[in-house]
Design an enzyme around this catalytic site. Sequence first.
Site, PDB file in Angstrom:
ATOM      1  N   LYS A  54       0.768  -1.246   0.297  1.00 11.95           N
ATOM      2  CA  LYS A  54      -0.172   0.408  -0.036  1.00 11.95           C
ATOM      3  C   LYS A  54       1.210   1.495  -0.330  1.00 11.95           C
ATOM      4  CE  LYS A  54      -3.450  -2.460   2.270  1.00 11.95           C
ATOM      5  NZ  LYS A  54      -4.328  -3.143   3.359  1.00 11.95           N
ATOM      6  N   GLN A  98      -4.346  -1.880   9.461  1.00  8.96           N
ATOM      7  CA  GLN A  98      -4.563  -2.847   8.979  1.00  8.96           C
ATOM      8  C   GLN A  98      -4.874  -3.868   9.931  1.00  8.96           C
ATOM      9  OE1 GLN A  98      -3.514  -3.975   5.844  1.00  8.96           O
ATOM     10  NE2 GLN A  98      -3.772  -5.082   6.579  1.00  8.96           N
ATOM     11  N   ASP A 121     -10.287   2.540   4.088  1.00 11.04           N
ATOM     12  CA  ASP A 121     -11.098   1.794   3.742  1.00 11.04           C
ATOM     13  C   ASP A 121     -12.481   1.493   3.683  1.00 11.04           C
ATOM     14  OD1 ASP A 121      -9.207  -0.824   3.853  1.00 11.04           O
ATOM     15  OD2 ASP A 121      -8.923  -0.844   5.184  1.00 11.04           O
TER      16      ASP A 121
END
Length: 295
Positions: A54, A98, A121
């Site tokens: 990422k 994460q 997200d």
Amino acid sequence: MPAQIISGIETAKSIREELAIEIADLKTRHGLVPGLVTILVGEDPASQSYVAAKNKTAHALGIHSEQVTLPAETSEAELLAIVGEYNANSAIHGILVQLPLPRHIDEAKVLFAIAPQKDVDGFHPVNVGKMMLGQQCYLPCTPHGILELLQRSGVETSGAEVVVVGRSNIVGKPIANLMLQKRAGGNATVTVCHTRTKDMDFHTRRADILIVAAGVPKMIKGNQVKPGAVVIDVGVNRIGQAENGKAVLAGDVDFQDVVDKVSAITPVPGGVGPMTITMLMKNTVQAARQAAGMI
Ligand code: NAP
């Protein structure tokens, strides 16, 4: 006719090229640099590699990216405090924590603590609710990537029978909801299967578009799909290790068994996977535009 192989690598490349131009334009014309922070707790090797990918992608596109790596023993309060700091940091437009988090940390609490306008997200309940209502929001990255793959491959969803295998919060439920929305890229008739579904084959065999996100390697065989169907394989399963040490991956669909029957299919690897990170970048740019009052 041989099946169209829907390449996530190629589609992601096109979207990244578009994003790079947009980011350069934001920088030169508006002095705006989109900023993303990734927060990793613990040393899970898969999570480490996702976060590294990422950051690498963000950097390559001209996004300002920061990585916070915390020990597995980090307390929930410490993590919440760090999220709070980034909520208040105006150089950061997107915050990604994460998952999975270590067991002693309440994931839902942490996701809820991220400011909804920085939730790139798309997991915050505010964004989930807006998605459900068909309002402007950050779409979760994997379902968002599937939408783009279908649209850019010219797959018509309106009126199609879409069957989703899997009902997780990050893939199954949101993609089912997006396929249902009353707008372009949606308008489908949607069925969702899971482990309690009585006769899954009955459903998968009548799908014009079959989306599989179950986490079971090669579970969908040729006799479970309708001839001419479009198959989107979300599964990423490690089924072994190659001699060079790299993981051998398989999807949830038995590609070899299915490919001659369908009109289009995503491969694994190289299908949905490359789209997920790309959509995170797209959401980060959207967040920067929003913070600057441009949307
Ligand atoms: P998950 O949270 O484990 O959910 C799996 C879902 O599949 C559950 O709803 C489960 O039903 C259902 N299921 C499992 N076995 C089944 C079976 N035999 N028949 C019918 N339904 C079954 O998984 P996930 O997070 O959604 O991920 C699914 C797969 O996608 C995994 O391989 C994951 O690695 C992959 N993935 C890929 C990406 C990407 O970027 N490419 C992103 C996310 C996930 P119940 O609810 O009844 O248990």
